[in-house]
Design a protein around this motif. Structure first.
Motif, mmCIF file in Angstrom:
data_model
loop_
_atom_site.group_PDB
_atom_site.id
_atom_site.type_symbol
_atom_site.label_atom_id
_atom_site.label_comp_id
_atom_site.label_asym_id
_atom_site.label_seq_id
_atom_site.Cartn_x
_atom_site.Cartn_y
_atom_site.Cartn_z
ATOM 1 N N ARG A 1 0.840 -1.197 0.000
ATOM 2 C CA ARG A 1 0.000 0.000 0.000
ATOM 3 C C ARG A 1 0.878 1.250 0.000
ATOM 4 N NH1 ARG A 1 -1.639 3.869 3.532
ATOM 5 N NH2 ARG A 1 -3.781 4.677 3.358
ATOM 6 N N PRO A 2 0.725 2.139 -0.989
ATOM 7 C CA PRO A 2 1.472 3.398 -0.956
ATOM 8 C C PRO A 2 0.947 4.301 0.145
ATOM 9 C CG PRO A 2 -0.050 3.372 -2.818
ATOM 10 C CD PRO A 2 -0.126 2.017 -2.181
ATOM 11 N N ASP A 3 1.818 5.143 0.680
ATOM 12 C CA ASP A 3 1.405 6.084 1.722
ATOM 13 C C ASP A 3 0.695 7.296 1.138
ATOM 14 O OD1 ASP A 3 2.511 4.750 4.091
ATOM 15 O OD2 ASP A 3 4.435 5.110 3.127
ATOM 16 N N PHE A 4 0.895 7.563 -0.139
ATOM 17 C CA PHE A 4 0.195 8.651 -0.821
ATOM 18 C C PHE A 4 0.209 8.373 -2.320
ATOM 19 C CE2 PHE A 4 4.619 9.913 -0.067
ATOM 20 C CZ PHE A 4 5.061 10.284 -1.337
ATOM 21 N N MET A 5 -0.727 9.018 -3.028
ATOM 22 C CA MET A 5 -0.810 8.893 -4.486
ATOM 23 C C MET A 5 -0.744 10.272 -5.134
ATOM 24 S SD MET A 5 -3.655 5.967 -5.391
ATOM 25 C CE MET A 5 -5.065 6.802 -4.644
ATOM 26 N N ILE A 6 -0.069 10.337 -6.275
ATOM 27 C CA ILE A 6 -0.004 11.550 -7.083
ATOM 28 C C ILE A 6 -0.460 11.157 -8.482
ATOM 29 C CG2 ILE A 6 1.464 13.392 -7.970
ATOM 30 C CD1 ILE A 6 3.455 12.613 -5.660
ATOM 31 N N LEU A 7 -1.604 11.674 -8.911
ATOM 32 C CA LEU A 7 -2.220 11.264 -10.168
ATOM 33 C C LEU A 7 -2.262 12.456 -11.120
ATOM 34 C CD1 LEU A 7 -5.184 9.238 -8.603
ATOM 35 C CD2 LEU A 7 -2.863 8.441 -9.143
ATOM 36 N N ILE A 8 -1.493 12.376 -12.200
ATOM 37 C CA ILE A 8 -1.347 13.487 -13.140
ATOM 38 C C ILE A 8 -2.042 13.145 -14.454
ATOM 39 C CG2 ILE A 8 0.289 15.063 -14.217
ATOM 40 C CD1 ILE A 8 0.384 14.996 -11.113
ATOM 41 N N TYR A 9 -3.021 13.960 -14.829
ATOM 42 C CA TYR A 9 -3.943 13.698 -15.949
ATOM 43 C C TYR A 9 -4.196 12.191 -16.111
ATOM 44 C CZ TYR A 9 0.699 14.298 -18.297
ATOM 45 O OH TYR A 9 2.040 14.290 -18.651
ATOM 46 N N PRO A 10 -4.719 11.554 -15.033
ATOM 47 C CA PRO A 10 -4.787 10.091 -15.009
ATOM 48 C C PRO A 10 -5.995 9.498 -15.726
ATOM 49 C CG PRO A 10 -5.707 10.961 -12.989
ATOM 50 C CD PRO A 10 -5.205 12.152 -13.771
ATOM 51 N N VAL A 11 -5.786 8.336 -16.309
ATOM 52 C CA VAL A 11 -6.894 7.451 -16.642
ATOM 53 C C VAL A 11 -7.328 6.824 -15.320
ATOM 54 C CG1 VAL A 11 -7.630 5.414 -17.935
ATOM 55 C CG2 VAL A 11 -5.903 6.958 -18.914
ATOM 56 N N ILE A 12 -8.604 6.896 -15.014
ATOM 57 C CA ILE A 12 -9.123 6.323 -13.766
ATOM 58 C C ILE A 12 -10.159 5.252 -14.040
ATOM 59 C CG2 ILE A 12 -10.504 6.780 -11.706
ATOM 60 C CD1 ILE A 12 -7.660 7.793 -11.431
ATOM 61 N N SER A 13 -11.099 5.570 -14.922
ATOM 62 C CA SER A 13 -12.246 4.694 -15.143
ATOM 63 C C SER A 13 -12.102 3.896 -16.434
ATOM 64 C CB SER A 13 -13.531 5.540 -15.209
ATOM 65 O OG SER A 13 -14.648 4.722 -15.487
ATOM 66 N N MET A 14 -12.677 2.699 -16.420
ATOM 67 C CA MET A 14 -12.782 1.876 -17.626
ATOM 68 C C MET A 14 -14.160 2.017 -18.268
ATOM 69 S SD MET A 14 -9.827 0.294 -18.151
ATOM 70 C CE MET A 14 -9.022 1.844 -17.688
ATOM 71 N N ASP A 15 -14.977 2.923 -17.740
ATOM 72 C CA ASP A 15 -16.294 3.215 -18.308
ATOM 73 C C ASP A 15 -16.093 3.754 -19.731
ATOM 74 O OD1 ASP A 15 -18.735 4.296 -19.073
ATOM 75 O OD2 ASP A 15 -19.120 5.285 -17.166
ATOM 76 N N PRO A 16 -16.649 3.094 -20.757
ATOM 77 C CA PRO A 16 -16.434 3.534 -22.139
ATOM 78 C C PRO A 16 -16.829 4.980 -22.406
ATOM 79 C CG PRO A 16 -17.468 1.366 -22.102
ATOM 80 C CD PRO A 16 -17.488 1.881 -20.687
#
Length: 303
Positions: free
Chosen positions: A185-200
């Protein structure tokens, strides 16, 4: 004597990083592997673009010991799960983090479409889980605090980072050595212009197809729509996106932020009106280049 001391200090600060590249897996122990004639490819025409990864690695960048603050980040370059923008969203990011006293490990992870991968969607997360364990297993040697190890990802690398941060209850591979006793488990996340969903309706179709195939089951689509996997134990998160991103719709980040808020996970999000996609550090891009300072402030607050 004073001049000599100043010279030594200058030389120590001018060394931006100590670099070493480590294989993720011991020889013959890589999970989800099958022998093939496929060769890894590196294109350095504009940026360093790596595809058909055969030997996943962790490239370590360490700040000078005098400036190290104990934090470390596993950096996941993007590339639509088809390749890796390895310098643009990898090694250049590691150097920036080093300048702020933060250690970094750039992950060269396997791509799901590789002929040497048995089960496509498992390969990237297997490599990410191994990568963060390697950072934690070497904390004493690399001046890292074991409880200050996070993950950062760009675009599809942002999907991988958010997968690491939402699928840590179980490892995606069986333990092979002492490194695998470390926490995933990471202690923190940094998400830069991320793909998050697989919803078409909002996903980046190329990333979805490459990771899950063109006709995934509804269960697999849900499993890797990471906004749906957020719980109260999801790590604190920094999110960055632009409103005019035509590649990965900003709705990905909005859904993630809403899920974090719903589960009372501390999160900070910055949405810039313009900037498009794939800008990395955005050096020279007017006000957008200041996003890295917002991140630095956030990381300092974690410390």
């Amino acid at each position: 004597m004073k001049s000599f001391s100043i010279l030594i200090l200058f030389l120590s600060l001018s060394v931006s990083a100590q670099i070493k590249t480590l294989p993720l897996w011991p020889e013959g122990k890589m999970p989800n592997y099958q022998k093939s004639d496929e060769k890894e490819e590196i294109d350095v025409n504009t940026i360093s673009w790596i595809s058909k990864v055969q030997q996943p690695t962790l490239e370590i960048y360490l700040p000078p010991q005098a400036s190290a603050n104990g934090q470390a980040v596993l950096v996941c370059p993007g590339g639509g799960y088809a390749g890796l923008a390895y310098d643009w969203e990898g090694t250049e990011i590691a150097k920036y983090l080093n300048s702020k006293g933060i250690a970094a490990g750039v992950l060269k992870y396997r791509l799901p479409g590789s002929a040497s991968v048995k089960e496509n969607f498992r390969a990237p997360i297997q490599d990410a889980q191994r990568g963060i364990r390697m950072l934690r297993a070497n904390t004493s040697d690399w001046n890292i605090d074991k409880e200050k190890v996070g993950v950062m990802g760009f675009s599809a690398g942002g999907h991988l980072a958010s997968t690491l941060g939402t699928h840590f209850q179980d490892a995606f591979y069986s333990a092979i050595d002492d490194i695998d006793s470390e926490e995933i488990r990471p202690d923190f996340m940094i998400l830069i212009y991320p793909v998050i969903s697989m919803d078409p309706k909002i996903t980046h179709q190329g990333s979805r197809d490459n990771l899950l195939g063109k006709n995934p089951t509804a269960a697999l689509e849900k499993q890797f729509s990471n906004d749906l996997q957020v719980t109260e134990n999801t790590p604190t998160t920094f999110i960055l996106h632009t409103g005019d991103d035509q590649t990965v719709p900003v709705e990905n980040s909005l859904r993630m932020y809403k899920a974090l808020q719903k589960n009372k996970v501390q999160a900070e999000m910055h949405i810039y009106p313009k900037g498009g996609h794939g800008f990395s550090l955005a050096n020279g891009v007017y006000y957008l280049e200041s996003w890295s300072e917002r991140l630095t402030d956030w990381l300092r607050n974690l410390n």
